[in-house]
Design an enzyme around this catalytic site. Structure first.
Site, short mmCIF file in Angstrom:
data_model
loop_
_atom_site.label_atom_id
_atom_site.label_comp_id
_atom_site.label_asym_id
_atom_site.label_seq_id
_atom_site.Cartn_x
_atom_site.Cartn_y
_atom_site.Cartn_z
N LYS A 59 6.51 -4.59 -14.82
CA LYS A 59 6.08 -3.71 -13.73
C LYS A 59 7.20 -2.82 -13.19
O LYS A 59 6.92 -1.75 -12.64
CB LYS A 59 5.52 -4.56 -12.58
CG LYS A 59 4.23 -5.28 -12.91
CD LYS A 59 3.03 -4.35 -12.79
CE LYS A 59 1.72 -5.11 -12.94
NZ LYS A 59 0.56 -4.23 -12.78
N ASP A 178 2.97 -3.19 -37.43
CA ASP A 178 1.69 -2.54 -37.73
C ASP A 178 0.66 -2.78 -36.63
O ASP A 178 -0.43 -2.19 -36.65
CB ASP A 178 1.15 -3.00 -39.10
CG ASP A 178 1.07 -4.51 -39.23
OD1 ASP A 178 0.52 -5.17 -38.32
OD2 ASP A 178 1.58 -5.05 -40.24
N GLY A 188 -2.90 -0.45 -17.00
CA GLY A 188 -1.70 0.41 -16.94
C GLY A 188 -0.74 0.13 -18.07
O GLY A 188 -0.23 1.05 -18.72
N ALA A 214 -12.29 -13.18 -17.15
CA ALA A 214 -12.06 -11.89 -16.47
C ALA A 214 -12.19 -10.80 -17.53
O ALA A 214 -11.34 -9.93 -17.69
CB ALA A 214 -10.67 -11.84 -15.83
N LYS A 278 11.44 -20.91 -26.08
CA LYS A 278 12.37 -21.18 -24.96
C LYS A 278 12.33 -20.05 -23.93
O LYS A 278 13.33 -19.73 -23.30
CB LYS A 278 13.82 -21.36 -25.44
CG LYS A 278 14.01 -22.19 -26.66
CD LYS A 278 13.51 -23.60 -26.50
CE LYS A 278 13.74 -24.37 -27.80
NZ LYS A 278 13.04 -25.66 -27.77
N SER A 314 4.53 -10.27 -21.02
CA SER A 314 4.59 -9.28 -19.94
C SER A 314 5.32 -9.73 -18.70
O SER A 314 5.85 -8.90 -17.96
CB SER A 314 3.16 -8.87 -19.57
OG SER A 314 2.39 -10.02 -19.29
N ASN A 317 6.83 -14.73 -13.87
CA ASN A 317 6.87 -15.21 -12.49
C ASN A 317 5.78 -16.24 -12.24
O ASN A 317 4.61 -15.92 -12.20
CB ASN A 317 6.73 -14.03 -11.52
CG ASN A 317 7.94 -13.10 -11.62
OD1 ASN A 317 9.07 -13.56 -11.74
ND2 ASN A 317 7.70 -11.80 -11.58
#
Lengths: 329, 329
Positions: A59, A178, A188, A214, A278, A314, A317
């Site tokens: 982000k 690929d 986004g 979702a 890891k 991505s 946290n």
């Protein structure tokens, strides 16, 4: 980029400009690979570790591009968001870099680690009730009082352009890719990644990974229009948003398919990330690995020639306490 | 390298040769940094992520160098070790690469994840009782029956040379380092790192990090001779070995100081690695961060000018179940 005469909210030029703008501030995140995971998946997997990005998630790319794009007068009044997730921490950090205030409207039930991240990066926390109505009305009040700029977490060309810089790095680090598999929520991240990657290599496949609980993007693709859901139910708390007016056209035109996975597949992929790679990922971060290991992907003849697969991890946290409990189940 | 007329078991030439030998097989592990951890520590920290090395720990560097150094006749009979830790998995993997057998003597009480790692990499597990006597006698029997080569986990010049390749990479990745902090156990890792780093940059400081409950190296440095302990007591299961005849001279002459830390400091550092750095380390792997955050290091005037500090995150192999329980305490 134009496809079918459509002009999108970002393109390869805006993404390259974003990269130039943010490159002094972001981490160029490493790409990891594991022969064990290659053996398990039957493909060559390349993990783009955005969990190592500043703020612990991709982000910051979009947030820093948006904040650095503001002119001085706009910027001086600060920025606002009512996302409580990784975008909020990223925006706080980007605002801190520019020396401007970030007002972050957070519902009282937000995960502790995400609130701590916002505070660590100097964001000003303004509490709201948990409902979207309360969040929006509190944010409107802040906007009126401060004159700050509202920065949407994904439905914004500057944000999409920032996230797209991932593809520029990834295709330089692993030119033989690929396929790229990307988590999908508001769209986004995948819009930026798809616009940049298909511009650099039009033959590359972009696949989205989405939780069954979702699956608005999968339903939207099937229906040919944006579908929202009355409620969502998934362990991947970062993947509960719905597509926006600027991300939907890109998802519609440039995302080759959407792979939906069960929460238990996400948790198993997360465990593999910890134990083999890891890397400490959050559930949303692990969903790309879950997708590539899922029966739906393995058995689909259309994806049998996906040999060199980039997977965007991505973010990382997560409340460790909550995580331990999830693994115990 | 010679210091005070002493010739060590490895030197910059043997380490450069090792690097050439193993470079096609190892991961060049990334270096991560975090402004949050810099702020907490008051230094610029650079984390060399050997937990991302093949086998999940730095051990593959030494093991692959040793296995690839064997002549064909020796190699054909295979290799043996009675380490049950990361060296065993690394040796299994190195042997597999060369297509030779690895016989791994493992005590019945070894952590499950380490046994699984050995099996995953094709090592042949041979069980012994938990005592060192049983482990050695079983290993002797295997040696007699197979004619295989015993490869000690650290008291071996080929192993030390392999571990030293970390410094070659790290000083290329972060040339401005003035200090490197390394976990110490048997001393193979720190000997290699110190020999290579001080050869490339004689002014660089090499500090060892050791658990209070297994502080044989600190005691040895103080006494000027190898001290062993009747027992050890630490959460860092990888740091219970004692210095060997080949590692002690290097530690004695080239390691500038040994910082001892409590188990609770190790666990706190491990939590920071997960939560902030997003890297899954084992307790032994986190001890370098524990050292740089410890009162003993912060208050010591001798280390106040350590500004750019490399920290070797040595490994990431941990039973998640055991880990969860530790964090709960």
């Amino acid at each position: 980029m134009e496809v079918k005469g459509e002009t999108y909210a970002a393109n390869i030029s805006s993404i390259r400009e974003a990269h130039k703008r943010i490159i002094p501030y972001i981490h160029k995140t490493p790409v990891l690979s594991s022969e064990s995971l290659n053996a398990i998946s039957g493909r060559n997997l390349f993990f783009k570790c955005e969990c190592f990005q500043k703020g612990g998630a991709f982000k910051f790319r979009g947030a820093s591009n948006a904040v650095l794009s503001l002119d001085d007068d706009q910027a001086a009044k600060g920025v606002v968001t009512h996302s409580s997730g990784n975008h909020a921490a990223a925006l706080s950090l980007a605002a801190k870099l520019r020396g401007i205030p970030a007002y972050i409207v957070i519902p009282k039930n937000a995960p502790k680690c995400k609130v701590e991240n916002v505070m660590r990066y100097g964001g000003q926390v303004i509490w709201s009730e948990a409902t979207i109505q309360s969040r929006e009305s509190v944010a409107s009040k802040v906007l009126q009082e401060t004159g700050a700029v509202l920065l949407h977490p994904y439905n914004d060309g500057r944000i999409i352009s920032g996230q797209g810089t991932i593809s520029l790095e990834l295709l330089e680090q692993v030119p033989q890719l690929d396929t790229i598999i990307v988590p999908i929520s508001g769209g986004g991240l995948i819009s930026g990644v798809a616009l940049a990657a298909k511009s650099v290599n039009p033959a590359i496949r972009i696949l989205a990974a989405e939780p069954v609980g979702a699956n608005d993007a999968a339903q939207s693709k099937a229906a040919g229009r944006i579908i929202t859901l009355p409620e969502t139910n998934t362990v991947a708390d970062g993947l509960r948003a719905f597509l926006g007016s600027l991300t939907w056209p890109v998802v519609r035109d440039l995302v080759d398919d959407i792979i939906t996975v069960e929460d238990k597949e996400i948790m198993e992929a997360m465990r593999l990330c910890y134990e083999i790679l890891k890397v400490a990922v959050e559930p949303s971060g692990a969903i790309g690995l879950a997708a590539v290991l899922s029966g739906g992907f393995r058995k689909n003849i259309a994806w049998q020639d996906c040999k060199n697969v980039g997977i965007v991890l991505s973010g990382g946290n997560v409340d460790l306490g909550v995580l331990w409990d999830s693994f115990r189940k």
